[in-house]
Design a protein around this motif. Structure first.
Motif: not given
Length: 611
Positions: A204-231
């Protein structure tokens, strides 16, 4: 001046009928190419600029998300440290008091899915849920690290049931481990305060942060752990490794900014943040620029092409009139061209064409005279060819008569000769035969007569049917097998390649006679139940006698095989000339002939020759 003749609208724009139209289309083609080149260059410049601006902005977004996530995690670490300080300062450290204290923190901060206090040996003394009081967590990484310093672990899964909301899937929930030491004023560590931060809170935190950046842009976020696995990210990315930066662009579909750093202070989690935007959205301005430049240059080209057509049309009026006069001469409406006045190119062309037309008229008269002479010669040659064709037809009829005579000589004449010999023997020796012997001799004579009659009828039937040259090899073989089956009652099979079935030359006639002789042998000697004939292309190297010079190209293969009694080919049979005749006919067409037979195993005859 020549009178100007108006042109139809279709011919006016057709470059095949109008020089002005050809020039206009050429100008338009040049303008179109220029528009395409200018649009491409403009789009390339705009795309490079847009890509650089977007990547710089995405880098700023990644930094903002990194700082925001790190700040939130650092705040939760501070909450744990404050909880630890309150526990150390509290006078009531009983298990119930500690549990109530932890529950109060959990109510105020619901992102803590589990809170617990352990002693310095790893024994849980109080907890809100999940790992229960009295359990040993000394081997847990968060406990070991929490004894030393504040700790944030990488994402892990735990079989923990959140008491305040039911699980939404059958999979165990994800958590972020956190721990701080319980340190007394003297500096002695007496335990650890541990926690599991809810992964739903992180999402929820990362979704809120992503939405707050720029609502007019089609943005997506990848968050990976220490071993590089996408979380965190799209469903098809979850669980994958961020091995190469090129993978996150998905073959240029996305523009990407990547930031790898620790979240949550000096003891935070080493996560990687990737912010992406679809390239078609980020570079939409470049596309619009390309279309705009193309349309502007194209409209200018159309205007230039139209102007070129009108100007050229006016300049080529005299040339158009000359072309109309030339067409009138071609149609026979006027005998020659009127030479245009002046000394420019049109005048010179007109003068030259008028001279050429005069020469052509003279040559036309000469050709008419020559054609009349040629017509008489052609008539004479045609009559001669017709006489030669009649003579050729007569020769063909003569050859056919000779062939029929040979056939009758080989069949009916032999049978009559044998019958005459038998009758003479009976007449001279009739006094020496008793009644039984006389009946036997008369029976033999009757058999010879019946055989001669059958062969004569067969020859007559063959004369009445179409020849091989008329119907082709395949149809002739099929007809031959049909007559064989009707006469003998033996079942037959026939298979022919469609192309080879159309052979209709002298070799095809020889093949039919050879197959006919083979079927005659089957009828008289094989006692077969089934006969098969196959006409196909040969495969592999040629078989049989190599001295015949068979090549490795297209070859014809004819196979005749039966399931009769068979025989030993090495055993000589005096008086039987059928196989010898087949061998002689094979030699005539330069064909390989192979015979396979054994007593009780039928007979196979293979004939192979070049196509």
């Amino acid at each position: 001046m020549y009178p100007f003749k108006p042109m139809s609208p279709v011919r006016f724009v057709d470059p095949r009928f109008s020089l002005a139209a050809a020039i206009g289309w050429a100008v338009f083609a040049i303008a179109a190419l220029s528009a395409l080149l200018a649009a491409t260059l403009a789009a390339d410049i705009a795309e490079r600029r847009g890509r650089a601006d977007t990547e710089r902005l995405l880098s700023q977004f990644a930094t903002q998300i990194h700082h925001a996530l790190g700040m939130n995690l650092d705040t939760r670490r501070s909450i744990l440290q404050a909880t630890a300080a309150q526990i150390v300062a509290s006078s009531d450290r009983g298990n119930d008091a500690l549990r109530r204290h932890l529950e109060a923190v959990s109510v105020q901060f619901p992102e803590f899915a589990w809170l617990g206090v352990t002693d310095d040996r790893g024994r849980v003394v109080a907890a809100t849920g999940g790992t229960q009081q009295g359990e040993d967590v000394s081997e847990q990484l968060w406990f070991k690290q929490g004894l030393v310093r504040p700790f944030f672990g990488d994402v892990s899964t735990a079989l923990l049931v959140e008491s305040k909301r039911p699980p939404v899937t059958d999979q165990p929930p994800h958590f972020l481990d956190a721990a701080v030491p319980l340190t007394q004023i003297s500096g002695t560590t007496v335990g650890v305060v541990g926690a599991h931060l809810s992964w739903a809170w992180i999402m929820q935190l990362q979704a809120n942060l992503l939405h707050a950046l720029d609502s007019h842009r089609d943005l997506s976020l990848l968050l990976a752990g220490a071993d590089g696995t996408v979380l965190v990210g799209p469903s098809h990315w979850l669980g994958r490794k961020l091995d190469r930066s090129s993978e996150t662009t998905e073959d240029g579909t996305y523009l990407v900014s990547r930031r790898a750093a620790s979240l949550g202070g000096a003891w935070g989690v080493p996560w990687t943040i990737v912010v992406r935007q679809r390239a078609d959205s980020a570079l939409a301005l470049a596309r619009r620029t390309q279309r705009g430049v193309f349309l502007v240059v194209m409209l200018a080209g159309l205007l230039a092409a139209g102007s070129a057509v009108l100007v050229t049309r006016r300049l080529t009026r005299r040339l158009s009139t000359l072309a109309e006069d030339a067409q009138a001469v071609r149609r026979g409406e006027q005998p020659t061209l009127a030479q245009p006045s002046g000394s420019d190119e049109v005048s010179r062309i007109g003068t030259t064409l008028a001279e050429l037309v005069g020469h052509l008229q003279e040559e036309k008269q000469a050709l008419m005279t020559l054609n009349s002479d040629l017509d008489s010669r052609v008539a004479e040659r045609t009559a001669r060819i017709e006489r030669m064709a009649e003579e050729s037809r007569h020769a063909a009829v003569t050859r056919e008569r000779l062939r029929l005579a040979r056939e009758l000589h080989d069949t009916l004449a032999h049978s009559l000769m044998a019958l005459l010999t038998q009758i003479r023997v009976i007449r001279k020796l009739r006094h020496h035969f008793d009644a039984a012997e006389l009946d036997v001799e008369l029976g033999r004579a009757e058999e010879v007569a019946a055989s001669g009659l059958s062969e004569a009828r067969s020859a007559i039937v063959q004369m009445r049917h179409n020849g091989v040259r008329d119907v082709g090899l395949g149809a002739a073989l099929k007809e031959l097998l049909s007559r064989f089956g009707e006469r003998t009652g033996v079942a037959f099979k026939f298979r022919a390649d469609p192309v080879l079935a159309g052979l209709a030359d002298e070799r095809a006639e020889t093949v039919v006679r050879m197959v006919e002789e083979a079927l005659h042998n089957v009828e008289n000697h094989a006692q077969a139940k089934t006969v098969s004939v196959v006409l196909r292309r040969a495969e592999g190297p040629a078989v049989g006698d190599p001295s015949l010079g068979m090549n490795t190209g297209d070859r014809v293969l004819v196979e005749i095989f039966d399931d009769g009694v068979g025989f030993d080919p090495s055993f000589s049979r005096p008086g039987h000339y059928g196989l010898r005749g087949i061998e002689e006919q094979a030699a005539l067409i330069k064909a390989n002939l192979v015979l396979h037979s054994q007593p009780g195993q039928g007979t196979r005859i293979t004939l192979e020759f070049d196509l």
